[in-house]
Design an enzyme around this catalytic site. Sequence first.
Site, PDB file in Angstrom:
ATOM      1  N   TYR A 166       8.238  11.383  -3.180  1.00  0.00           N
ATOM      2  CA  TYR A 166       7.895   9.946  -3.179  1.00  0.00           C
ATOM      3  C   TYR A 166       9.040   9.127  -2.589  1.00  0.00           C
ATOM      4  CZ  TYR A 166       7.659   5.161  -4.959  1.00  0.00           C
ATOM      5  OH  TYR A 166       7.696   3.795  -5.056  1.00  0.00           O
ATOM      6  N   ASP A 181      11.299  18.902 -18.337  1.00  0.00           N
ATOM      7  CA  ASP A 181      11.712  17.779 -17.491  1.00  0.00           C
ATOM      8  C   ASP A 181      10.941  17.743 -16.168  1.00  0.00           C
ATOM      9  OD1 ASP A 181      13.124  15.531 -16.960  1.00  0.00           O
ATOM     10  OD2 ASP A 181      15.099  16.486 -16.907  1.00  0.00           O
ATOM     11  N   ALA A 207       0.842  -1.209   0.000  1.00  0.00           N
ATOM     12  CA  ALA A 207       0.000   0.000   0.000  1.00  0.00           C
ATOM     13  C   ALA A 207       0.868   1.247   0.000  1.00  0.00           C
ATOM     14  CB  ALA A 207      -0.908   0.003   1.222  1.00  0.00           C
ATOM     15  N   LYS A 214       9.233   6.808   0.861  1.00  0.00           N
ATOM     16  CA  LYS A 214       9.535   5.360   0.870  1.00  0.00           C
ATOM     17  C   LYS A 214      10.777   5.088   1.729  1.00  0.00           C
ATOM     18  CE  LYS A 214       7.794   2.401  -1.162  1.00  0.00           C
ATOM     19  NZ  LYS A 214       6.646   1.514  -0.779  1.00  0.00           N
ATOM     20  N   THR A 231      11.609   0.358  -2.826  1.00  0.00           N
ATOM     21  CA  THR A 231      11.959   0.713  -4.203  1.00  0.00           C
ATOM     22  C   THR A 231      13.429   1.091  -4.331  1.00  0.00           C
ATOM     23  OG1 THR A 231      11.606   2.445  -5.860  1.00  0.00           O
ATOM     24  CG2 THR A 231      11.045   3.020  -3.613  1.00  0.00           C
ATOM     25  N   ASP A 232      13.966   0.923  -5.540  1.00  0.00           N
ATOM     26  CA  ASP A 232      15.357   1.336  -5.784  1.00  0.00           C
ATOM     27  C   ASP A 232      15.506   2.855  -5.729  1.00  0.00           C
ATOM     28  OD1 ASP A 232      14.103   2.003  -8.187  1.00  0.00           O
ATOM     29  OD2 ASP A 232      15.530   0.949  -9.471  1.00  0.00           O
ATOM     30  N   GLU A 233      14.360   3.582  -5.768  1.00  0.00           N
ATOM     31  CA  GLU A 233      14.449   5.053  -5.767  1.00  0.00           C
ATOM     32  C   GLU A 233      15.032   5.584  -4.464  1.00  0.00           C
ATOM     33  OE1 GLU A 233      11.444   7.420  -7.486  1.00  0.00           O
ATOM     34  OE2 GLU A 233      10.973   5.945  -9.015  1.00  0.00           O
TER      35      GLU A 233
HETATM   36  P1  NAD Z   1      -0.226   1.356  -7.248  1.00  0.00           P
HETATM   37  O1  NAD Z   1      -0.277   2.828  -7.111  1.00  0.00           O
HETATM   38  O2  NAD Z   1      -0.627   0.731  -8.534  1.00  0.00           O
HETATM   39  O3  NAD Z   1      -1.121   0.676  -6.104  1.00  0.00           O
HETATM   40  C1  NAD Z   1      -1.127   1.140  -4.784  1.00  0.00           C
HETATM   41  C2  NAD Z   1      -2.298   0.467  -4.053  1.00  0.00           C
HETATM   42  O4  NAD Z   1      -2.272   0.881  -2.690  1.00  0.00           O
HETATM   43  C3  NAD Z   1      -3.674   0.847  -4.608  1.00  0.00           C
HETATM   44  O5  NAD Z   1      -4.484  -0.290  -4.732  1.00  0.00           O
HETATM   45  C4  NAD Z   1      -4.243   1.795  -3.550  1.00  0.00           C
HETATM   46  O6  NAD Z   1      -5.649   1.782  -3.481  1.00  0.00           O
HETATM   47  C5  NAD Z   1      -3.586   1.233  -2.291  1.00  0.00           C
HETATM   48  N1  NAD Z   1      -3.496   2.230  -1.204  1.00  0.00           N
HETATM   49  C6  NAD Z   1      -3.037   3.503  -1.302  1.00  0.00           C
HETATM   50  N2  NAD Z   1      -3.119   4.115  -0.094  1.00  0.00           N
HETATM   51  C7  NAD Z   1      -3.621   3.191   0.780  1.00  0.00           C
HETATM   52  C8  NAD Z   1      -3.913   3.217   2.165  1.00  0.00           C
HETATM   53  N3  NAD Z   1      -3.716   4.310   2.904  1.00  0.00           N
HETATM   54  N4  NAD Z   1      -4.405   2.089   2.741  1.00  0.00           N
HETATM   55  C9  NAD Z   1      -4.625   0.972   1.997  1.00  0.00           C
HETATM   56  N5  NAD Z   1      -4.381   0.901   0.681  1.00  0.00           N
HETATM   57  C10 NAD Z   1      -3.878   2.002   0.068  1.00  0.00           C
HETATM   58  O7  NAD Z   1       1.270   0.964  -6.861  1.00  0.00           O
HETATM   59  P2  NAD Z   1       2.221  -0.173  -7.457  1.00  0.00           P
HETATM   60  O8  NAD Z   1       2.919   0.349  -8.640  1.00  0.00           O
HETATM   61  O9  NAD Z   1       1.468  -1.435  -7.531  1.00  0.00           O
HETATM   62  O10 NAD Z   1       3.306  -0.259  -6.282  1.00  0.00           O
HETATM   63  C11 NAD Z   1       3.058  -1.091  -5.142  1.00  0.00           C
HETATM   64  C12 NAD Z   1       4.217  -0.953  -4.174  1.00  0.00           C
HETATM   65  O11 NAD Z   1       5.440  -1.323  -4.812  1.00  0.00           O
HETATM   66  C13 NAD Z   1       4.436   0.472  -3.670  1.00  0.00           C
HETATM   67  O12 NAD Z   1       4.776   0.409  -2.308  1.00  0.00           O
HETATM   68  C14 NAD Z   1       5.603   0.998  -4.496  1.00  0.00           C
HETATM   69  O13 NAD Z   1       6.332   1.946  -3.773  1.00  0.00           O
HETATM   70  C15 NAD Z   1       6.398  -0.279  -4.700  1.00  0.00           C
HETATM   71  N6  NAD Z   1       7.209  -0.346  -5.932  1.00  0.00           N
HETATM   72  C16 NAD Z   1       6.640  -0.065  -7.140  1.00  0.00           C
HETATM   73  C17 NAD Z   1       7.418  -0.190  -8.287  1.00  0.00           C
HETATM   74  C18 NAD Z   1       6.838   0.088  -9.656  1.00  0.00           C
HETATM   75  O14 NAD Z   1       7.585   0.104 -10.641  1.00  0.00           O
HETATM   76  N7  NAD Z   1       5.535   0.294  -9.800  1.00  0.00           N
HETATM   77  C19 NAD Z   1       8.766  -0.594  -8.200  1.00  0.00           C
HETATM   78  C20 NAD Z   1       9.304  -0.848  -6.935  1.00  0.00           C
HETATM   79  C21 NAD Z   1       8.510  -0.746  -5.801  1.00  0.00           C
HETATM   80  O1  DAU Z   2      12.224   2.519  -9.741  1.00  0.00           O
HETATM   81  C1  DAU Z   2      11.059   2.079  -9.105  1.00  0.00           C
HETATM   82  C2  DAU Z   2       9.992   3.127  -9.232  1.00  0.00           C
HETATM   83  O2  DAU Z   2       9.575   3.129 -10.598  1.00  0.00           O
HETATM   84  C3  DAU Z   2       8.794   2.886  -8.314  1.00  0.00           C
HETATM   85  O3  DAU Z   2       9.211   2.999  -6.986  1.00  0.00           O
HETATM   86  C4  DAU Z   2       7.679   3.894  -8.599  1.00  0.00           C
HETATM   87  O4  DAU Z   2       6.533   3.571  -7.828  1.00  0.00           O
HETATM   88  C5  DAU Z   2       7.322   3.828 -10.068  1.00  0.00           C
HETATM   89  O5  DAU Z   2       6.361   4.811 -10.363  1.00  0.00           O
HETATM   90  C6  DAU Z   2       8.565   4.033 -10.934  1.00  0.00           C
HETATM   91  O6  DAU Z   2       9.054   5.402 -10.831  1.00  0.00           O
HETATM   92  P1  DAU Z   2       9.581   6.214 -12.119  1.00  0.00           P
HETATM   93  O7  DAU Z   2       9.494   7.644 -11.823  1.00  0.00           O
HETATM   94  O8  DAU Z   2      10.877   5.672 -12.590  1.00  0.00           O
HETATM   95  O9  DAU Z   2       8.440   5.719 -13.189  1.00  0.00           O
HETATM   96  P2  DAU Z   2       7.583   6.505 -14.278  1.00  0.00           P
HETATM   97  O10 DAU Z   2       6.860   5.466 -15.062  1.00  0.00           O
HETATM   98  O11 DAU Z   2       6.802   7.616 -13.698  1.00  0.00           O
HETATM   99  O12 DAU Z   2       8.696   7.139 -15.213  1.00  0.00           O
HETATM  100  C7  DAU Z   2       9.690   6.336 -15.846  1.00  0.00           C
HETATM  101  C8  DAU Z   2      10.619   7.276 -16.589  1.00  0.00           C
HETATM  102  O13 DAU Z   2       9.897   7.854 -17.685  1.00  0.00           O
HETATM  103  C9  DAU Z   2      11.116   8.433 -15.762  1.00  0.00           C
HETATM  104  O14 DAU Z   2      12.459   8.726 -16.114  1.00  0.00           O
HETATM  105  C10 DAU Z   2      10.218   9.605 -16.167  1.00  0.00           C
HETATM  106  C11 DAU Z   2       9.886   9.290 -17.611  1.00  0.00           C
HETATM  107  N1  DAU Z   2       8.548   9.759 -18.057  1.00  0.00           N
HETATM  108  C12 DAU Z   2       7.457   9.407 -17.324  1.00  0.00           C
HETATM  109  C13 DAU Z   2       6.191   9.834 -17.682  1.00  0.00           C
HETATM  110  C14 DAU Z   2       4.992   9.476 -16.846  1.00  0.00           C
HETATM  111  C15 DAU Z   2       8.417  10.520 -19.224  1.00  0.00           C
HETATM  112  O15 DAU Z   2       9.414  10.809 -19.915  1.00  0.00           O
HETATM  113  N2  DAU Z   2       7.169  10.929 -19.589  1.00  0.00           N
HETATM  114  C16 DAU Z   2       6.049  10.648 -18.852  1.00  0.00           C
HETATM  115  O16 DAU Z   2       4.933  11.106 -19.226  1.00  0.00           O
END
Ligand code: NAD
Ligand code: DAU
Length: 341
Positions: free
Chosen positions: A153, A275, A82, A157, A125-127
Amino acid sequence: MKNILVTGGAGFIGSNFIKYVLSNFDHKVINFDKLTYAGNLENLADIESDERYKFVKGDICEKKEVEKAVEENNIDTIVNFAAESHVDRSILGAKEFINTNVMGTHVLLEVLKEKKLEKYLQVSTDEVYGSLPEDKKELLFTEKTPVTTNSPYSASKASADLLCNAFYHTFNLPILITRCSNNYGPYQFPEKLIPLMIAKTLNGEKLPVYGDGKNVRDWLYVDDHCSAIMEVLNKGRIGEVYNIGGNNEWYNIDIVKLILKKLGKGEDMIQYVKDRPGHDRRYAIDSSKIMNELGWSPKYDFETGIETTVKWYLENESWWRKVMSGEYQKYFESNYANKLI
Ligand code: NAD
Ligand code: DAU
């Protein structure tokens, strides 16, 4: 057999994780989700009648709600997905990121302590490692890389990770942390790069690329993230951090061009825009710890993963069209309107 509370199970990775667990293990899964804009129960429609699965609507910031879900379902394990997860939204407003990602994690840790649960896994996350230089390809994030955060963000995290570390050391709690690179795959909300570019291409709209398009991300297919989390949950050493990555670095612009090619469209659809403020230049993960210690490795090569993903968005147009209507339009307007050059 475990009784797992999956928080955020209606989001992108959480919903894929629940399906992965139900297909590969005989565990019970309670999906505890607030259903924010990113949570969508349609993601779980194909397993909602599985008797090992149950949905509970709840907020991880509300301790009583978490306690009730834990007690009523005999929970022994929490996997915390979450979160507010989109960097651009954290730039527009950080409050919800601090609430859910920091305060919510704190609530879960207090419940872990009070209820003496068996295990807690924090999906991080790696961020949290900040940004790598573009010209030093040999440099990768390891678990020893110092935490350096550049967006609200990533700061939220990282704060949660530090709380997990503190609760492990101070109270000797059974806590694990995973830090994964960028995921892609079915059910990803179309605010993130890959699904956004697919949806825009299919809509015949311009594709907004931030800056010079030369930021680098390390892409991993979502099922590989799910398998890694289960390896860490089952075999990881308590108190440890495990990095998860695809060893699959791409410039953003090359990802965008690949999507256009796969959908048979020309590069004239690309529009460079201002950017992202504080934009991290490069992420790249060293996964040798989880590979050597736990024997995990990714199963999907990028060609297969991206092909499957594009196909899924082509076949599930109603899913992404629905989530892109309503509130999404307001977000899109506020994020992109001032970026046009
Ligand atoms: P997402 O935004 O798609 O989903 C987040 C979910 O959390 C949603 O279902 C939302 O309703 C729920 N949520 C938000 N606030 C809440 C609260 N207060 N209580 C209960 N539920 C709540 O996110 P995602 O991309 O699936 O990422 C999931 C996890 O993985 C996150 O913790 C994110 O930081 C981590 N993560 C994501 C990525 C990526 O590339 N997407 C990579 C590494 C780590
Ligand atoms: O690295 C893990 C992370 O990856 C997770 O922790 C985050 O939850 C997830 O959102 C993601 O973060 P990023 O910022 O890397 O992902 P995003 O898809 O938003 O963007 C990927 C790259 O693309 C980033 O360098 C920004 C760029 N971008 C993104 C959007 C939405 C664009 O150039 N144009 C865009 O419209």
